[in-house]
Write an enzyme that holds these catalytic residues in place. Sequence first.
Site, PDB file in Angstrom:
ATOM      1  N   THR A   1      -5.660  -1.314   6.898  1.00 52.32           N
ATOM      2  CA  THR A   1      -6.004  -2.280   6.994  1.00 52.32           C
ATOM      3  C   THR A   1      -7.255  -3.378   7.324  1.00 52.32           C
ATOM      4  O   THR A   1      -7.537  -4.094   7.795  1.00 52.32           O
ATOM      5  CB  THR A   1      -4.608  -3.223   8.028  1.00 52.32           C
ATOM      6  OG1 THR A   1      -4.864  -2.026   9.565  1.00 52.32           O
ATOM      7  CG2 THR A   1      -2.830  -3.383   7.386  1.00 52.32           C
TER       8      THR A   1
ATOM      9  N   LYS B   1       0.373  -1.753  -0.059  1.00 49.03           N
ATOM     10  CA  LYS B   1       0.138   0.169  -0.018  1.00 49.03           C
ATOM     11  C   LYS B   1       0.588   1.449  -0.040  1.00 49.03           C
ATOM     12  O   LYS B   1       0.502   2.259  -1.248  1.00 49.03           O
ATOM     13  CB  LYS B   1      -0.556   0.093   1.376  1.00 49.03           C
ATOM     14  CG  LYS B   1      -2.129  -1.346   0.988  1.00 49.03           C
ATOM     15  CD  LYS B   1      -3.067  -1.484   2.034  1.00 49.03           C
ATOM     16  CE  LYS B   1      -2.481  -0.976   4.044  1.00 49.03           C
ATOM     17  NZ  LYS B   1      -1.655  -2.776   3.818  1.00 49.03           N
ATOM     18  N   THR B   2       2.014   1.003   1.166  1.00 51.79           N
ATOM     19  CA  THR B   2       2.635   2.454   1.106  1.00 51.79           C
ATOM     20  C   THR B   2       3.326   2.460  -0.580  1.00 51.79           C
ATOM     21  O   THR B   2       3.545   4.189  -1.171  1.00 51.79           O
ATOM     22  CB  THR B   2       3.824   2.514   2.045  1.00 51.79           C
ATOM     23  OG1 THR B   2       2.874   2.334   3.250  1.00 51.79           O
ATOM     24  CG2 THR B   2       4.792   3.304   2.270  1.00 51.79           C
TER      25      THR B   2
ATOM     26  N   ASP C   1      -1.493   7.232   5.737  1.00 56.62           N
ATOM     27  CA  ASP C   1      -1.984   6.300   6.535  1.00 56.62           C
ATOM     28  C   ASP C   1      -2.759   6.042   7.499  1.00 56.62           C
ATOM     29  O   ASP C   1      -2.540   6.274   8.410  1.00 56.62           O
ATOM     30  CB  ASP C   1       0.336   5.352   6.592  1.00 56.62           C
ATOM     31  CG  ASP C   1      -0.001   3.659   6.047  1.00 56.62           C
ATOM     32  OD1 ASP C   1      -1.058   3.506   6.500  1.00 56.62           O
ATOM     33  OD2 ASP C   1       1.693   3.651   6.573  1.00 56.62           O
TER      34      ASP C   1
ATOM     35  N   ARG D   1       6.352  -8.538   1.908  1.00 51.30           N
ATOM     36  CA  ARG D   1       7.263  -8.108   3.150  1.00 51.30           C
ATOM     37  C   ARG D   1       8.092  -9.045   3.783  1.00 51.30           C
ATOM     38  O   ARG D   1       9.012  -9.050   3.859  1.00 51.30           O
ATOM     39  CB  ARG D   1       7.069  -7.151   3.772  1.00 51.30           C
ATOM     40  CG  ARG D   1       7.884  -7.230   5.530  1.00 51.30           C
ATOM     41  CD  ARG D   1       7.243  -5.879   5.931  1.00 51.30           C
ATOM     42  NE  ARG D   1       6.752  -4.059   5.217  1.00 51.30           N
ATOM     43  CZ  ARG D   1       5.364  -4.086   5.885  1.00 51.30           C
ATOM     44  NH1 ARG D   1       4.908  -4.408   6.654  1.00 51.30           N
ATOM     45  NH2 ARG D   1       4.907  -2.997   5.316  1.00 51.30           N
TER      46      ARG D   1
HETATM   47  N1  LIG Z   1       4.060  -5.898  -6.239  1.00 47.62           N
HETATM   48  C1  LIG Z   1       5.778  -5.508  -5.208  1.00 47.62           C
HETATM   49  N2  LIG Z   1       6.297  -5.173  -5.595  1.00 47.62           N
HETATM   50  C2  LIG Z   1       8.333  -5.626  -5.469  1.00 47.62           C
HETATM   51  N3  LIG Z   1       8.140  -5.537  -4.202  1.00 47.62           N
HETATM   52  C3  LIG Z   1       6.810  -5.570  -3.563  1.00 47.62           C
HETATM   53  C4  LIG Z   1       5.685  -5.566  -3.604  1.00 47.62           C
HETATM   54  N4  LIG Z   1       4.693  -4.658  -3.372  1.00 47.62           N
HETATM   55  C5  LIG Z   1       5.174  -4.655  -1.949  1.00 47.62           C
HETATM   56  N5  LIG Z   1       6.847  -4.727  -2.031  1.00 47.62           N
HETATM   57  C6  LIG Z   1       7.670  -4.805  -0.710  1.00 47.62           C
HETATM   58  O1  LIG Z   1       7.413  -5.131   0.366  1.00 47.62           O
HETATM   59  C7  LIG Z   1       7.231  -3.931   1.137  1.00 47.62           C
HETATM   60  C8  LIG Z   1       6.421  -3.755   1.555  1.00 47.62           C
HETATM   61  O2  LIG Z   1       5.516  -3.122   0.871  1.00 47.62           O
HETATM   62  P1  LIG Z   1       5.002  -1.665   1.589  1.00 47.62           P
HETATM   63  O3  LIG Z   1       5.266  -1.506   2.752  1.00 47.62           O
HETATM   64  O4  LIG Z   1       3.936  -0.832   0.786  1.00 47.62           O
HETATM   65  O5  LIG Z   1       3.548  -2.453   1.984  1.00 47.62           O
HETATM   66  P2  LIG Z   1       2.366  -1.816   3.158  1.00 47.62           P
HETATM   67  O6  LIG Z   1       1.132  -2.263   2.611  1.00 47.62           O
HETATM   68  O7  LIG Z   1       2.354  -0.563   3.229  1.00 47.62           O
HETATM   69  O8  LIG Z   1       2.470  -2.309   4.565  1.00 47.62           O
HETATM   70  P3  LIG Z   1       1.691  -1.610   6.338  1.00 47.62           P
HETATM   71  O9  LIG Z   1      -0.056  -2.202   5.621  1.00 47.62           O
HETATM   72  O10 LIG Z   1       2.328  -2.375   6.435  1.00 47.62           O
HETATM   73  O11 LIG Z   1       2.303  -0.563   5.940  1.00 47.62           O
HETATM   74  C9  LIG Z   1       7.801  -3.015   0.632  1.00 47.62           C
HETATM   75  O12 LIG Z   1       9.176  -2.286   1.371  1.00 47.62           O
HETATM   76  C10 LIG Z   1       8.312  -3.304  -1.257  1.00 47.62           C
HETATM   77  O13 LIG Z   1      10.177  -3.762  -0.523  1.00 47.62           O
HETATM   78 MG   LIG Z   2       2.775   1.005   4.541  1.00 49.15          MG
END
Ligand SMILES: Nc1ncnc2c1ncn2[C@@H]1O[C@H](COP(=O)(O)OP(=O)(O)OP(=O)(O)O)[C@@H](O)[C@H]1O
Ligand SMILES: [Mg+2]
Length: 336
Positions: free
Chosen positions: A157, A63-64, A108, A216
């Site tokens: 989430t 998401k981030t 977030d 992750r």
């Molecule tokens: N589609 C993707 N392709 C490559 N790497 C990805 C992908 N999605 C996520 N990642 C990797 O996974 C890690 C986690 O992603 P991210 O921090 O964006 O998740 P999030 O959904 O924001 O999690 P949270 O809810 O914990 O904040 C990122 O640092 C990235 O390296």
């Molecule tokens: Mg995030």
Amino acid sequence: MSQPQGFDQRDDQSDRALRPKRLADFTGQVPVTRNLSLAIQAARQRKEQLDHVLLSGPPGLGKTTLAHIMAAEMGAEIRETAGPLIEKPGDLAGILSSLKQGAVLFIDEIHSLKRVVEEYLYSAMEDFRITIQLGEGATTQALTLTLPPFTLVGATTREGQLSAPFRSRFGIRERLDLYSPDELGRILARSATLLGVAADAPGLATIARRSRGTARYANNHLRRIRDLAQVSYGNRIDVAVANEGLAMLGVDAAGLTELDRRILGCLATHRRAVGLKTVAVTVGEDEATIEDIYEPFLIQSGYLVKTPTGRLLTVKAYQHLGLTPPEADENQQRLF
Ligand SMILES: Nc1ncnc2c1ncn2[C@@H]1O[C@H](COP(=O)(O)OP(=O)(O)OP(=O)(O)O)[C@@H](O)[C@H]1O
Ligand SMILES: [Mg+2]
């Protein structure tokens, strides 16, 4: 929410290094990226800001990452904050009034915004206007400020906790799902290249299969296994090195972590449907962490089901734990 195993905060720096910067480098979540790509192209053609976007789904799916990608694709600057950091409307007014034309404001954990702050956002989202109170008591004056058009990107989430009026103000709403092993394999291949470690396809597939469908987790596992490969195996990852590393991390053959197994173990001792509270107390984690982080994968992979009377283990889960499942009529529940 506390961070589960595999979500090491210290990995933040290197996490960022593995983050894809453009949509073309973002693997999987095809329906989401297709919709976002179209919306971005259309907004760019019209020379307008992108519609407000709500991204939901379990942690660690991107998401981030997507919020940053959207800003990059729009050629816009991004401001980042989180629901719990915005105490009062005044905090938000400060952020909103400093945004540049077309900027992305990323909030977030947007489900945890206070109701007064959420309502203050409404006019900013709809009309790009906010009201600022000047002075106090009898001398109070309200000043209406017109904001340059911006894009709000919210991540959550717990989409269910957002009020209907708030949710409906996001023109684009997308839900991220767990990744398939094949998609995680592709994410890992890219990460291995960036980390400078030689990994063969079967080795990466082994890690991908055991990463709970989460980008992750996959990247964190890869980093730890790279340490092992570098110190003991000439910086090469194959199936044997992957297996050794995953065992060191407490990840079992099905990709379950220690806490997953404790959750399943708790349900197995009861041999009937159990409420979330009981599970939380038994395994020593808070309810939200279990519900948002652990259960989506356990449910999707067929280890547990939610029933009106509580959580129930499936036959697959009993078998995974090496236990005999209860007879179907023992607790009047149908086991899958
Ligand atoms: N589609 C993707 N392709 C490559 N790497 C990805 C992908 N999605 C996520 N990642 C990797 O996974 C890690 C986690 O992603 P991210 O921090 O964006 O998740 P999030 O959904 O924001 O999690 P949270 O809810 O914990 O904040 C990122 O640092 C990235 O390296
Ligand atoms: Mg995030």
